[in-house]
Design an enzyme around this catalytic site. Sequence first.
Site, mmCIF file in Angstrom:
data_model
loop_
_atom_site.group_PDB
_atom_site.id
_atom_site.type_symbol
_atom_site.label_atom_id
_atom_site.label_comp_id
_atom_site.label_asym_id
_atom_site.label_seq_id
_atom_site.Cartn_x
_atom_site.Cartn_y
_atom_site.Cartn_z
ATOM 1 N N ARG A 1 -5.831 -3.368 6.127
ATOM 2 C CA ARG A 1 -6.624 -2.077 6.563
ATOM 3 C C ARG A 1 -8.059 -2.439 7.065
ATOM 4 N NH1 ARG A 1 -7.058 0.410 0.997
ATOM 5 N NH2 ARG A 1 -5.569 -1.322 0.143
ATOM 6 N N TYR B 1 3.197 -8.621 9.106
ATOM 7 C CA TYR B 1 3.197 -7.008 9.293
ATOM 8 C C TYR B 1 2.976 -6.863 10.670
ATOM 9 C CZ TYR B 1 1.184 -7.403 4.444
ATOM 10 O OH TYR B 1 1.167 -7.608 3.127
ATOM 11 N N ASP C 1 -6.797 3.895 5.835
ATOM 12 C CA ASP C 1 -5.391 3.891 6.060
ATOM 13 C C ASP C 1 -6.127 5.930 6.583
ATOM 14 O OD1 ASP C 1 -5.089 5.141 3.800
ATOM 15 O OD2 ASP C 1 -4.433 3.401 3.501
ATOM 16 N N ASP D 1 0.758 -1.472 -0.067
ATOM 17 C CA ASP D 1 0.041 0.134 -0.008
ATOM 18 C C ASP D 1 1.169 0.884 0.153
ATOM 19 O OD1 ASP D 1 -2.235 -1.593 0.306
ATOM 20 O OD2 ASP D 1 -2.825 -0.776 2.349
#
Length: 181
Positions: free
Chosen positions: A160, A54, A68, A26
Amino acid sequence: MTSNAALQRVKWLLQARKAGHTGSLDPLASGMLPICFGEATKFAGYLLDADKTYRVQARFGIRTDTGDAEGKPVETHVRGPIGMSELEAALPALTGPIEQVPPMYSALKQQGQRLYAIARAGREVSRAPRPVSIREFVLEDYDPVTPVFRVRCSKGTYIRTLIEDLARQLGTLAHVIALRR
């Protein structure tokens, strides 16, 4: 810098004829973007299929159009602070095989168009849920508003969306403010 821009830059710097990356990040994300060159590009698919880990920081109370911090706030929800035990108790329901609806702001294509292009045009289309596997979802650093989590997951997982789903389960809203692979 987009994942493809990073690939093209490295390809140019190394004067490589053949190169490929093993999964887009992203725009907000930092961290590792493995790049394969020459004959190694034949193995890029194996790396693309591998689990990813992550470190993600969420912000509770605000939902953005992109999920986000780069998006525009579209909804807020005020509730009392989320306790550490309440937060930890919510994580197992989102661990293991789950189904996720891909976000509108994603590179997936529908009828030949990227979803993010459709979203930027102000439209929303229905998206079918997709199976993903969350192998690990743990609270790494507790804060009632901006906690940090570690997520190990299968390919195709949208962090997300995972954070938005967690917030929904807790009766609030959230978005990602930091993401590192």
